[in-house]
Enzyme design. Structure first.
Site, PDB file in Angstrom:
ATOM      1  N   HIS A 223      -0.903  -6.307  -1.979  1.00 35.35           N
ATOM      2  CA  HIS A 223      -1.049  -5.538  -3.226  1.00 35.35           C
ATOM      3  C   HIS A 223      -0.410  -6.234  -4.419  1.00 35.35           C
ATOM      4  O   HIS A 223      -0.671  -5.865  -5.568  1.00 35.35           O
ATOM      5  CB  HIS A 223      -0.504  -4.115  -3.061  1.00 35.35           C
ATOM      6  CG  HIS A 223       0.985  -4.002  -3.091  1.00 35.35           C
ATOM      7  ND1 HIS A 223       1.756  -3.867  -1.956  1.00 35.35           N
ATOM      8  CD2 HIS A 223       1.862  -3.979  -4.135  1.00 35.35           C
ATOM      9  CE1 HIS A 223       3.023  -3.755  -2.299  1.00 35.35           C
ATOM     10  NE2 HIS A 223       3.122  -3.818  -3.607  1.00 35.35           N
ATOM     11  N   ASP A 270      -1.722  -4.663   4.307  1.00 40.08           N
ATOM     12  CA  ASP A 270      -1.023  -5.088   3.084  1.00 40.08           C
ATOM     13  C   ASP A 270      -0.218  -6.359   3.359  1.00 40.08           C
ATOM     14  O   ASP A 270       1.021  -6.343   3.419  1.00 40.08           O
ATOM     15  CB  ASP A 270      -0.114  -3.963   2.590  1.00 40.08           C
ATOM     16  CG  ASP A 270       0.404  -4.205   1.185  1.00 40.08           C
ATOM     17  OD1 ASP A 270      -0.106  -5.121   0.515  1.00 40.08           O
ATOM     18  OD2 ASP A 270       1.333  -3.482   0.763  1.00 40.08           O
ATOM     19  N   SER A 366       8.515  -5.275  -3.701  1.00 37.01           N
ATOM     20  CA  SER A 366       7.301  -5.409  -2.901  1.00 37.01           C
ATOM     21  C   SER A 366       7.087  -6.852  -2.467  1.00 37.01           C
ATOM     22  O   SER A 366       7.301  -7.791  -3.249  1.00 37.01           O
ATOM     23  CB  SER A 366       6.085  -4.950  -3.700  1.00 37.01           C
ATOM     24  OG  SER A 366       6.086  -3.560  -3.865  1.00 37.01           O
ATOM     25  N   GLY A 367       6.632  -7.012  -1.236  1.00 41.89           N
ATOM     26  CA  GLY A 367       6.348  -8.348  -0.713  1.00 41.89           C
ATOM     27  C   GLY A 367       7.541  -9.053  -0.132  1.00 41.89           C
ATOM     28  O   GLY A 367       7.410 -10.086   0.527  1.00 41.89           O
TER      29      GLY A 367
END
Length: 416
Positions: A223, A270, A366-367
């Site tokens: 994402h 994801d 995120s990530g």
């Protein structure tokens, strides 16, 4: 008859003060010298030991540092070396021993181990080598079950710090020894604490975290690239600070999972991998984490750490310093309860945090990596920061992409 007055040899107050001051100064100098020689005049010495193990048959799994075979055999070897120093005057001098390579040799396995010891820099190098060698030999001459060591194959050599560090950091999942303090609810990380952490930046601005899994590949969340696939706009930086970074790299390739749906409501698949150029030269500050095997299991309540440059509160701005916080794995069964995520958690996801809230990843993380260590203090990537309901809310722990679920996909894209 009048009494004669006697003269006393008393000191004046100012003389007493001078004497006390002189004593204090001398003591301070002595203590300072002791501290210097005991603490500051210490140097790391690196040694490379090798020997053949007769009773272990070589298998391809022993070439992979994150495999069960490598982990199990390395644990036995490093335990043997620890035992060698345990009952000697060098016990507190041993900083670390690490198996760096296992290879096939004449029907057995050749083990190569790097030992790091701390001695005063003024000590005689040859005398130190003799002392270390005698300690190891003394232990290897005793029964070494469950290993059968070929004593004639044993070798020990001193190597310089540069070569020693290269060997240590060629192994995945090693990190600088730090105190793991208890990014929402977390603390600022120091340089080298989480050397696999990367920042993915869009037009020079931090957008997501990522994890270094080899000298040229990162893994992150799919994402992060929603609506932004132009590779020329992206860069990756490394280090505990965004400005200035320890290292910066360009992106050469972005591979998003083929089944990832590019919409905000779908969190399945994801995951993405990113190729960087030029390759990273591993060091104490920047090197790779271990990827778990697809069959590796991380049970409920496993202690993990999540790191990132993201916000300290929901909808807050990202920060310029890497932060860390401790979380616990929560089973998918618990996380799918109605009051938690109401069956939104799929097999490719895992939850980590606390049902009472308090510690969590947040926007901008995120990530990034969710990691845990094994008994050898080798760190494995358990999850990738994916989604959650705000930050650190009760009954709303962080949700991560489960790395073991996508392990074969990662191999198919990167060869790792």
């Amino acid at each position: 008859m009048a009494r004669r007055a006697t003269r006393t040899n008393s000191l004046e107050p100012w003389m007493i003060a001078l004497i006390v001051l002189a004593v204090v100064v001398v003591l301070a100098i002595v203590i300072g010298l002791l501290v210097y020689f005991l603490v500051y005049d210490q140097k790391l010495f690196f040694y490379r030991a090798s020997f053949k193990i007769n009773n272990v048959e070589f298998s391809p799994g022993l070439t992979k540092h994150a495999s069960r075979e490598f982990r199990d055999l390395s644990t036995n070897i490093e335990t043997l070396i620890f035992q060698a120093f345990e009952a000697t005057t060098l016990k507190k001098k041993l900083v670390k021993s690490r198996v760096v390579n296992l290879s096939s040799v004449n029907g057995g396995v050749l083990a190569e181990v790097v030992l790091i010891l701390r001695f005063p820099g003024s000590d005689n190098k040859e005398a130190l080598w003799i002392n270390v060698n005698n300690v190891l030999l003394r232990r290897l001459k005793l029964p070494t079950q469950p290993l059968s060591i070929d004593l004639h194959s044993y070798k020990l050599s001193e190597i310089n710090a540069e070569n020693g560090e290269k060997l240590i950091y060629s192994c995945c999942g090693t990190r600088t020894n730090r105190s793991e303090e208890r990014i929402f609810g977390g603390n600022i990380a120091e340089e080298g604490e989480w050397p696999w952490q990367a920042s993915l930046q869009l037009n020079g601005i931090h957008r997501c975290g990522a994890t270094l899994i080899s000298d040229r590949w990162l893994v992150t969340a799919a994402h992060c690239f929603r609506g932004a696939r132009d590779i020329s706009r992206w860069t990756a930086s490394f280090g505990a600070r965004l400005n200035p970074p320890t290292m910066r790299r360009n992106l050469q390739q972005i591979i998003v999972h083929e089944d990832y749906a590019n919409n905000v409501m779908n969190h399945n698949f994801d995951i993405a991998v990113v190729k960087i150029v030029p390759p990273v030269q591993f060091s104490a500050a920047v090197h790779h984490v271990c990827l778990p095997e697809a069959t590796q299991f991380f049970p409920e309540n496993t202690t993990c750490f999540v790191t990132g440059y993201g916000a300290l509160r929901d909808d807050g701005p990202s920060v310029g310093e890497l932060r860390q916080t401790e979380v616990k794995i929560i089973s998918n069964e618990i996380c799918n309860r109605r009051e938690v995520y109401n069956y939104a958690i799929t097999p490719g996801m895992l939850c980590a945090g606390y049902l009472e809230g308090g510690s969590d990843a947040c926007q901008g993380d995120s990530g990034g990596p969710l990691v845990t260590s094994d008994p050898r203090r080798i760190w494995y990537l358990v999850g990738i920061v994916s989604w959650g309901d705000e930050c650190a809310k009760p009954n709303k722990p962080g949700v991560y992409t489960r790395v073991t679920y996508y392990r074969d996909w990662i191999t198919s894209k990167t060869g790792i």
